[in-house]
Design an enzyme around this catalytic site. Structure first.
Site, PDB file in Angstrom:
ATOM      1  N   ARG A  41      -2.126  10.888  -8.265  1.00 31.91           N
ATOM      2  CA  ARG A  41      -2.808  11.868  -7.408  1.00 31.91           C
ATOM      3  C   ARG A  41      -1.864  13.012  -7.046  1.00 31.91           C
ATOM      4  O   ARG A  41      -2.197  14.191  -7.219  1.00 31.91           O
ATOM      5  CB  ARG A  41      -3.327  11.197  -6.132  1.00 31.91           C
ATOM      6  CG  ARG A  41      -3.822  12.214  -5.087  1.00 31.91           C
ATOM      7  CD  ARG A  41      -4.109  11.559  -3.760  1.00 31.91           C
ATOM      8  NE  ARG A  41      -2.958  10.922  -3.157  1.00 31.91           N
ATOM      9  CZ  ARG A  41      -2.066  11.539  -2.354  1.00 31.91           C
ATOM     10  NH1 ARG A  41      -2.193  12.818  -2.099  1.00 31.91           N
ATOM     11  NH2 ARG A  41      -1.069  10.858  -1.822  1.00 31.91           N
ATOM     12  N   ARG A  98       9.373   5.719  -9.092  1.00 29.54           N
ATOM     13  CA  ARG A  98       8.917   4.423  -8.617  1.00 29.54           C
ATOM     14  C   ARG A  98       9.889   3.832  -7.603  1.00 29.54           C
ATOM     15  O   ARG A  98      11.062   4.181  -7.553  1.00 29.54           O
ATOM     16  CB  ARG A  98       8.775   3.443  -9.789  1.00 29.54           C
ATOM     17  CG  ARG A  98       7.615   3.696 -10.728  1.00 29.54           C
ATOM     18  CD  ARG A  98       6.269   3.283 -10.173  1.00 29.54           C
ATOM     19  NE  ARG A  98       6.282   1.964  -9.573  1.00 29.54           N
ATOM     20  CZ  ARG A  98       6.206   0.822 -10.254  1.00 29.54           C
ATOM     21  NH1 ARG A  98       6.155   0.840 -11.573  1.00 29.54           N
ATOM     22  NH2 ARG A  98       6.187  -0.340  -9.630  1.00 29.54           N
ATOM     23  N   ASP A 118      -3.576   0.588  -1.683  1.00 32.25           N
ATOM     24  CA  ASP A 118      -3.271  -0.196  -2.884  1.00 32.25           C
ATOM     25  C   ASP A 118      -4.404  -1.140  -3.285  1.00 32.25           C
ATOM     26  O   ASP A 118      -4.309  -1.786  -4.328  1.00 32.25           O
ATOM     27  CB  ASP A 118      -2.013  -1.053  -2.658  1.00 32.25           C
ATOM     28  CG  ASP A 118      -0.753  -0.225  -2.515  1.00 32.25           C
ATOM     29  OD1 ASP A 118      -0.714   0.901  -3.054  1.00 32.25           O
ATOM     30  OD2 ASP A 118       0.191  -0.694  -1.849  1.00 32.25           O
ATOM     31  N   ARG A 132      13.268   5.513  -3.253  1.00 32.06           N
ATOM     32  CA  ARG A 132      12.910   6.888  -3.598  1.00 32.06           C
ATOM     33  C   ARG A 132      13.798   7.900  -2.866  1.00 32.06           C
ATOM     34  O   ARG A 132      14.162   8.941  -3.422  1.00 32.06           O
ATOM     35  CB  ARG A 132      11.426   7.128  -3.315  1.00 32.06           C
ATOM     36  CG  ARG A 132      10.524   6.550  -4.406  1.00 32.06           C
ATOM     37  CD  ARG A 132       9.076   6.798  -4.150  1.00 32.06           C
ATOM     38  NE  ARG A 132       8.498   5.790  -3.275  1.00 32.06           N
ATOM     39  CZ  ARG A 132       7.264   5.857  -2.783  1.00 32.06           C
ATOM     40  NH1 ARG A 132       6.515   6.917  -3.050  1.00 32.06           N
ATOM     41  NH2 ARG A 132       6.795   4.903  -2.024  1.00 32.06           N
TER      42      ARG A 132
END
Length: 318
Positions: free
Chosen positions: A139, A157, A92, A163
């Site tokens: 990606r 998200r 990040d 998730r």
């Protein structure tokens, strides 16, 4: 000069995001520091700071900014003296730090591979035509579409638990998570997951690595962090992050990279993709570990040259 150690009355404050994974990483950092200096856990205080990336979860990252979305508020708290250290997921982190801050400490790297999450399947190749893949990663989106343009990719998200709940609710058929995060949360054994070989899907730059940021003039923090720094991780990240920096990498750029060391030789693999997966360019370099950063820059320039002058337009917005 003897450094005054933190104590329960005057604890060292570690800033972090509030997700279960971020807290697990902060706890690992605290545990390593406590063990290295024979200090009680109470000599360290974990301070949760909500970042912009945590607050805005209903839009893709590319619409609200780059990698700094997960770091700006934490870094501001460190510059103001609210915290002493910041614990980050290195994937990040922007390649440049704000003036006054230093990022030069890494913990031993976890498994950098992605995990394919599905109760019944074990790879992208097994997915039926038109299956839905959930991911918030540009990606992964680009890599999936480059390999299987027939698949649908939807925004996914949230933290690991969020998730997984979306997957359970049928928002998507499968998703991907970082295997390192599953290991740190002790979830790898309980989930229907299959590690993805880097040959099939090269991971994000610095995936699986924890970095610890400090104020540049904080000698006590520098002294303590030196005791838990992993030089082997630093060698690999020097190559990967130099590759990323030369490509102007951010959350808006589908870039993958992985450095590995065997018998004193560093092997760096890298990939750049168009966001829709319509084009991808990959390459690698091998050489002495000390040349890792130079290899990263060289590989980046080679991929840019091979891709053509207009390939990176989606990064710069030209």
């Amino acid at each position: 000069m003897t450094q005054e150690m933190p104590s329960p009355d005057a604890p060292l404050k570690l800033g972090t995001r509030g997700s279960p994974l971020a807290l697990a990483q902060a706890n690992e950092t605290r545990d390593r520091l406590a063990d290295a200096f024979d200090l009680p856990h109470e000599a360290f205080q974990i301070v949760v700071i909500k970042t912009t990336g945590d607050r805005i979860i209903d839009r893709p990252l590319k619409e609200i900014g780059g990698k700094g979305l997960f770091t700006r508020e934490i870094e501001a708290a460190m510059l103001s003296g609210e915290i002493d250290l910041a614990v980050h997921s290195m994937k990040d982190m922007p390649v440049l730090q704000p003036e006054g801050l230093t990022l030069d400490t890494y913990l031993p790297r976890e498994d950098p591979r992605d995990a394919f999450i599905s109760p019944a399947l074990s790879s992208i190749a097994e997915l039926p035509k038109g299956a839905v893949v959930g991911t918030s990663s540009l990606r992964r989106r680009a890599q999936v579409l480059q390999r299987r343009p027939d698949l649908q990719v939807v925004e996914f998200r949230g933290n690991v638990q969020t998730r997984l709940k979306k997957l359970e609710d049928g928002v998507a058929d499968v998703t991907f998570l970082a295997l390192a995060g599953l290991h740190r949360l002790n979830m790898a054994e309980e989930l229907p997951q299959t590690p993805v070989p880097p040959e099939d899907m090269l991971p994000a730059v610095a995936q699986g690595a924890i970095g610890i940021e400090r104020r540049a003039e904080d000698d006590r923090a520098a002294h303590m962090l030196a005791a838990i720094h992993c030089a082997a991780t630093a060698e690999r990240l020097a190559a990967e992050r130099a590759f990323l920096a030369a490509l102007d990498g951010s959350c808006e750029t589908p870039i993958a990279g992985l450095a590995e060391v065997a018998d004193g030789t560093l092997r760096l693999r890298g990939e750049v993709l168009r966001p829709d997966g319509s084009e991808a360019h990959a390459g690698e370099r091998s050489g002495p570990v000390a040349d890792g950063a130079a290899m990263g820059r060289d590989l980046a320039q080679d991929l840019i040259a091979r891709a053509g002058s207009d390939f990176m337009d989606w990064i710069t917005g030209r």
